[in-house]
Design a protein around this motif. Structure first.
Motif, PDB file in Angstrom:
ATOM      1  N   VAL A  39       0.682  -1.129  -0.044  1.00  0.00           N
ATOM      2  CA  VAL A  39       0.056  -0.002   0.140  1.00  0.00           C
ATOM      3  C   VAL A  39       1.033   1.274  -0.045  1.00  0.00           C
ATOM      4  CG1 VAL A  39      -2.019   1.152   0.973  1.00  0.00           C
ATOM      5  CG2 VAL A  39      -1.563  -1.309   1.285  1.00  0.00           C
ATOM      6  N   GLY A  40       0.705   1.951  -1.016  1.00  0.00           N
ATOM      7  CA  GLY A  40       1.575   3.244  -1.137  1.00  0.00           C
ATOM      8  C   GLY A  40       2.976   3.320  -1.732  1.00  0.00           C
ATOM      9  N   GLU A  41       3.594   4.068  -1.864  1.00  0.00           N
ATOM     10  CA  GLU A  41       4.774   4.475  -2.678  1.00  0.00           C
ATOM     11  C   GLU A  41       6.175   4.305  -1.793  1.00  0.00           C
ATOM     12  OE1 GLU A  41       2.831   7.017  -5.256  1.00  0.00           O
ATOM     13  OE2 GLU A  41       1.960   4.843  -5.665  1.00  0.00           O
ATOM     14  N   ASP A  42       6.348   3.780  -0.614  1.00  0.00           N
ATOM     15  CA  ASP A  42       7.447   3.807   0.069  1.00  0.00           C
ATOM     16  C   ASP A  42       8.404   3.124  -0.638  1.00  0.00           C
ATOM     17  OD1 ASP A  42       8.967   4.348   2.720  1.00  0.00           O
ATOM     18  OD2 ASP A  42       9.114   2.105   2.417  1.00  0.00           O
ATOM     19  N   PRO A  43       9.577   3.773  -1.031  1.00  0.00           N
ATOM     20  CA  PRO A  43      10.801   3.369  -2.026  1.00  0.00           C
ATOM     21  C   PRO A  43      11.510   2.163  -1.513  1.00  0.00           C
ATOM     22  CG  PRO A  43      11.097   5.692  -1.344  1.00  0.00           C
ATOM     23  CD  PRO A  43      10.059   5.307  -0.660  1.00  0.00           C
ATOM     24  N   ALA A  44      11.661   2.351  -0.154  1.00  0.00           N
ATOM     25  CA  ALA A  44      12.242   1.108   0.307  1.00  0.00           C
ATOM     26  C   ALA A  44      11.135  -0.239   0.337  1.00  0.00           C
ATOM     27  CB  ALA A  44      12.879   1.422   1.990  1.00  0.00           C
ATOM     28  N   LEU A  68      -1.448  -0.951  -4.140  1.00  0.00           N
ATOM     29  CA  LEU A  68      -2.753  -0.450  -3.612  1.00  0.00           C
ATOM     30  C   LEU A  68      -2.485   1.063  -3.458  1.00  0.00           C
ATOM     31  CD1 LEU A  68      -4.157  -2.898  -1.416  1.00  0.00           C
ATOM     32  CD2 LEU A  68      -4.592  -2.675  -3.842  1.00  0.00           C
ATOM     33  N   PRO A  69      -3.076   2.196  -3.845  1.00  0.00           N
ATOM     34  CA  PRO A  69      -2.848   3.551  -3.659  1.00  0.00           C
ATOM     35  C   PRO A  69      -2.731   3.620  -1.924  1.00  0.00           C
ATOM     36  CG  PRO A  69      -4.983   3.366  -4.148  1.00  0.00           C
ATOM     37  CD  PRO A  69      -4.478   2.020  -4.386  1.00  0.00           C
ATOM     38  N   HIS A  70      -2.170   4.816  -1.553  1.00  0.00           N
ATOM     39  CA  HIS A  70      -1.984   5.011  -0.179  1.00  0.00           C
ATOM     40  C   HIS A  70      -3.431   5.462   0.436  1.00  0.00           C
ATOM     41  CE1 HIS A  70      -2.537   9.591  -0.372  1.00  0.00           C
ATOM     42  NE2 HIS A  70      -2.152   9.500  -1.777  1.00  0.00           N
ATOM     43  N   ASP A  71      -4.372   5.937  -0.386  1.00  0.00           N
ATOM     44  CA  ASP A  71      -5.471   6.026   0.205  1.00  0.00           C
ATOM     45  C   ASP A  71      -6.757   4.910   0.095  1.00  0.00           C
ATOM     46  OD1 ASP A  71      -5.737   6.499  -2.589  1.00  0.00           O
ATOM     47  OD2 ASP A  71      -6.682   8.555  -2.341  1.00  0.00           O
ATOM     48  N   ILE A  72      -6.225   4.017  -0.223  1.00  0.00           N
ATOM     49  CA  ILE A  72      -7.226   2.808  -0.526  1.00  0.00           C
ATOM     50  C   ILE A  72      -8.247   2.516   0.648  1.00  0.00           C
ATOM     51  CG2 ILE A  72      -5.703   1.219   0.674  1.00  0.00           C
ATOM     52  CD1 ILE A  72      -7.640  -0.157  -2.138  1.00  0.00           C
ATOM     53  N   GLY A  73      -7.974   3.032   1.922  1.00  0.00           N
ATOM     54  CA  GLY A  73      -9.030   2.930   3.003  1.00  0.00           C
ATOM     55  C   GLY A  73      -8.981   1.602   3.609  1.00  0.00           C
ATOM     56  N   GLN A  74      -9.206   1.850   4.874  1.00  0.00           N
ATOM     57  CA  GLN A  74      -9.147   0.616   5.787  1.00  0.00           C
ATOM     58  C   GLN A  74     -10.220  -0.562   5.238  1.00  0.00           C
ATOM     59  OE1 GLN A  74      -7.309   0.231   8.646  1.00  0.00           O
ATOM     60  NE2 GLN A  74      -8.361  -1.223   9.891  1.00  0.00           N
ATOM     61  N   GLU A  75     -11.353  -0.235   4.923  1.00  0.00           N
ATOM     62  CA  GLU A  75     -12.464  -1.050   4.560  1.00  0.00           C
ATOM     63  C   GLU A  75     -11.989  -1.783   3.159  1.00  0.00           C
ATOM     64  OE1 GLU A  75     -16.529   0.131   4.382  1.00  0.00           O
ATOM     65  OE2 GLU A  75     -16.157   1.091   6.361  1.00  0.00           O
ATOM     66  N   ASN A  76     -11.587  -1.254   2.351  1.00  0.00           N
ATOM     67  CA  ASN A  76     -11.250  -1.875   1.090  1.00  0.00           C
ATOM     68  C   ASN A  76      -9.941  -2.693   1.254  1.00  0.00           C
ATOM     69  OD1 ASN A  76     -13.153  -0.522  -0.579  1.00  0.00           O
ATOM     70  ND2 ASN A  76     -11.818   1.376  -0.846  1.00  0.00           N
ATOM     71  N   LEU A  77      -9.034  -2.343   2.035  1.00  0.00           N
ATOM     72  CA  LEU A  77      -7.992  -3.232   2.295  1.00  0.00           C
ATOM     73  C   LEU A  77      -8.427  -4.389   3.093  1.00  0.00           C
ATOM     74  CD1 LEU A  77      -5.080  -3.751   2.104  1.00  0.00           C
ATOM     75  CD2 LEU A  77      -4.639  -2.076   4.093  1.00  0.00           C
ATOM     76  N   ILE A  78      -9.147  -4.346   3.985  1.00  0.00           N
ATOM     77  CA  ILE A  78      -9.592  -5.505   4.661  1.00  0.00           C
ATOM     78  C   ILE A  78     -10.513  -6.262   3.832  1.00  0.00           C
ATOM     79  CG2 ILE A  78     -11.397  -6.232   6.367  1.00  0.00           C
ATOM     80  CD1 ILE A  78      -9.735  -4.343   8.440  1.00  0.00           C
ATOM     81  N   LYS A  79     -11.283  -5.777   2.915  1.00  0.00           N
ATOM     82  CA  LYS A  79     -12.170  -6.585   2.187  1.00  0.00           C
ATOM     83  C   LYS A  79     -11.074  -7.406   1.056  1.00  0.00           C
ATOM     84  CE  LYS A  79     -15.755  -5.781  -1.531  1.00  0.00           C
ATOM     85  NZ  LYS A  79     -14.954  -5.754  -2.853  1.00  0.00           N
ATOM     86  N   LEU A  99       2.495   0.379   6.824  1.00  0.00           N
ATOM     87  CA  LEU A  99       1.362   1.069   6.191  1.00  0.00           C
ATOM     88  C   LEU A  99       1.170   2.488   6.210  1.00  0.00           C
ATOM     89  CD1 LEU A  99      -1.553  -1.558   7.176  1.00  0.00           C
ATOM     90  CD2 LEU A  99       0.036  -1.513   5.182  1.00  0.00           C
ATOM     91  N   PRO A 100       0.839   3.074   5.278  1.00  0.00           N
ATOM     92  CA  PRO A 100       0.533   4.695   5.170  1.00  0.00           C
ATOM     93  C   PRO A 100       0.001   4.806   6.421  1.00  0.00           C
ATOM     94  CG  PRO A 100       0.093   3.690   2.998  1.00  0.00           C
ATOM     95  CD  PRO A 100       0.326   2.529   4.145  1.00  0.00           C
ATOM     96  N   GLU A 101      -0.061   6.185   6.805  1.00  0.00           N
ATOM     97  CA  GLU A 101      -1.070   6.777   7.946  1.00  0.00           C
ATOM     98  C   GLU A 101      -2.476   6.570   7.658  1.00  0.00           C
ATOM     99  OE1 GLU A 101      -0.484  10.826   9.767  1.00  0.00           O
ATOM    100  OE2 GLU A 101       1.675  10.535   9.031  1.00  0.00           O
ATOM    101  N   GLY A 102      -3.222   6.483   8.624  1.00  0.00           N
ATOM    102  CA  GLY A 102      -4.580   6.185   8.242  1.00  0.00           C
ATOM    103  C   GLY A 102      -4.949   5.062   8.370  1.00  0.00           C
ATOM    104  N   LEU A 103      -4.105   4.019   8.181  1.00  0.00           N
ATOM    105  CA  LEU A 103      -4.512   2.620   8.245  1.00  0.00           C
ATOM    106  C   LEU A 103      -4.173   1.914   9.627  1.00  0.00           C
ATOM    107  CD1 LEU A 103      -3.414   1.622   4.656  1.00  0.00           C
ATOM    108  CD2 LEU A 103      -5.835   1.922   5.623  1.00  0.00           C
ATOM    109  N   ASN A 104      -5.060   1.200  10.320  1.00  0.00           N
ATOM    110  CA  ASN A 104      -4.817   0.348  11.420  1.00  0.00           C
ATOM    111  C   ASN A 104      -4.030  -0.796  11.348  1.00  0.00           C
ATOM    112  OD1 ASN A 104      -5.130  -0.948  13.751  1.00  0.00           O
ATOM    113  ND2 ASN A 104      -7.009  -0.091  14.420  1.00  0.00           N
TER     114      ASN A 104
END
Lengths: 291, 291
Positions: A39-44, A68-79, A99-104
């Motif tokens: 999720v997101g674009e962290d280079p490492a 997945l884009p960094h703003d995929i959202g918790q629900e979509n990721l869990i789905k 994980l990017p901020e905003g995801l648990n």
């Protein structure tokens, strides 16, 4: 000083995994599958994920990539995780951290079916580890034990110092070393430890997992110590570990290099874990028979 | 030397639990319930179970007793556990250990709903503990921390030695002490530890949980050490701990007696855990709010 080479040990582990997959897959008519979620674009993280996918290919594991884009959202990721839990082609699910901020992170990790949790981070697997039961174990500590075993180290009764208490490395490693299969005496140290130098100087084995470049120096070790450097730090001079390798070289009995040490073991253990999860899913082994 | 009295601390904890139950139970129209299962006729277990039931009554927890014959059989026992899992009057299920031969302890413990696992022995609870998440925690280590907190000990950066590595006491205690809420430096020792005397002599706190009568002697401690004796041994001269209390008395800074020490804390913590499980079941708190 003995250089503990992740390269050759890792090669041995991968060869074993490859061979076992080749031997078993024709009978069960399916090769192991690993789903890799980034999720997101962290280079490492991108580099890590690519290395993992390449390693899968090498040993005959099919990898399924989910960028997945960094703003995929918790629900979509869990789905997505739930879909992968139900997907019969997928034996292991790897959610690349952080994980990017905003995801648990905890909620996402706990959504993974424990039987597909090849990173060994689900509470059920961590609990089984704590209880001394067979489980999918976190890759870095499990890979570290494989390396020690490869070099025929017997840790029974030895003083082991584990620096760092992450849930990914330090804490599970301490539990494994202390277990009745290893029987080491383990001291768990961290940033609040007061007399660290004194403690390290008594250690037969030092495991470094704090992420502080060149932290361990010659004044902190005894001559016959074995240094297992699990840190990977990006500095201006390139990658380095938590040990001051150059300063320690020749002043201890053995040491792992960074890069070329435990990092390689981590990926190889991921392949081993994926194969184990596959064997379990295929009914070839029971939970109690996990490696 | 300060005597760390389980009696008064345990009384304080029970008073708190009693008060909280009284304050909340009228609103939710139900008091907490604890199911206590005893299989077989082990005399020590019978005493423990009676003490637990008495303590429940004292604080306003209803206990439901299940005395089962030693040859009840695995399937019947698990059937009972499943019924209790589904029973809304029951917030906690306590399976008194050890079980008679022929029963699979792990299978029985894992059949208990983790939310009713007031002994904190289910892999999910042990895993949450390892991960630093809130969980129902094993009673003895949790009660030990309550006692230390009552006496206002700050363990941050202190050298703690935990002797014994049971899943009930030593291992979870080490994890809790090492946690970011406590920040102690923890050395886990056991029967294979080589230089135990030397290690203990450097300890600020020594936690004994090995079940060897009067094992810890004055030559193994430094003067200002705090001794937490978790062992309970039946000897010809009656109950005694893992520390040689008489020999150590006055030679350390503080010590718990046996009996009258941690044993009392274990039962009090069981009441606290049962109340926590009840509050969670009643929707009064979330999992993250467990004490």
């Amino acid at each position: 000083m003995l250089l503990l080479e992740g390269k050759s040990v890792s090669k041995a582990l991968r060869a074993k995994v490859k061979e076992e997959i080749a031997a078993l897959s024709s009978a069960v008519k399916r090769v192991p599958g690993l789903a890799v979620i980034l999720v997101g674009e962290d280079p490492a993280s991108q580099v890590y994920v690519r290395n993992k996918e390449k390693a899968c290919e090498e040993v005959g594991i099919t990898s399924y990539s989910y960028r997945l884009p960094h703003d995929i959202g918790q629900e979509n990721l869990i789905k997505l995780i739930r879909e992968l839990n139900a997907d019969d082609r997928v034996d292991g699910i790897l959610l690349q951290l952080p994980l990017p901020e905003g995801l648990n992170t905890q909620a996402c990790l706990q959504a993974i079916d424990p039987r597909k949790d090849v990173d060994g981070l689900h509470p059920e697997n961590q609990g089984r580890l704590a209880l001394g039961l067979k489980a999918l174990r976190p890759c870095t500590p499990a890979g570290t034990l494989f390396l020690l075993d490869y070099y025929k180290y017997d840790l029974e009764g030895k003083n082991c110092v584990v620096l760092g208490r992450s849930h990914l490395v330090g804490r599970p490693l301490a539990m494994m070393l202390n277990d009745k299969t290893m029987n080491a005496t383990v001291t768990m140290c961290h940033s609040k430890t007061r007399n660290l130098k004194e403690i390290c100087r008594q250690a037969d084995f030092i495991f470094l997992a704090i992420g502080r470049p060149r932290f361990l120096t010659p004044d902190m070790v005894k001559e016959d110590a074995v240094i297992i450097d699990i840190g990977i730090n990006r500095t201006e001079d390139g990658l380095c570990g938590d040990a001051d390798f150059k300063a320690l070289e020749g002043k201890v009995a053995a040491m792992t290099p960074v890069p070329g040490g435990i990092g390689l073991m981590t990926i190889s253990q991921l392949l081993e874990n994926t194969m184990q999860a596959w064997k379990y899913a295929m009914g070839l082994i029971r939970l109690e028979d996990l490696a």
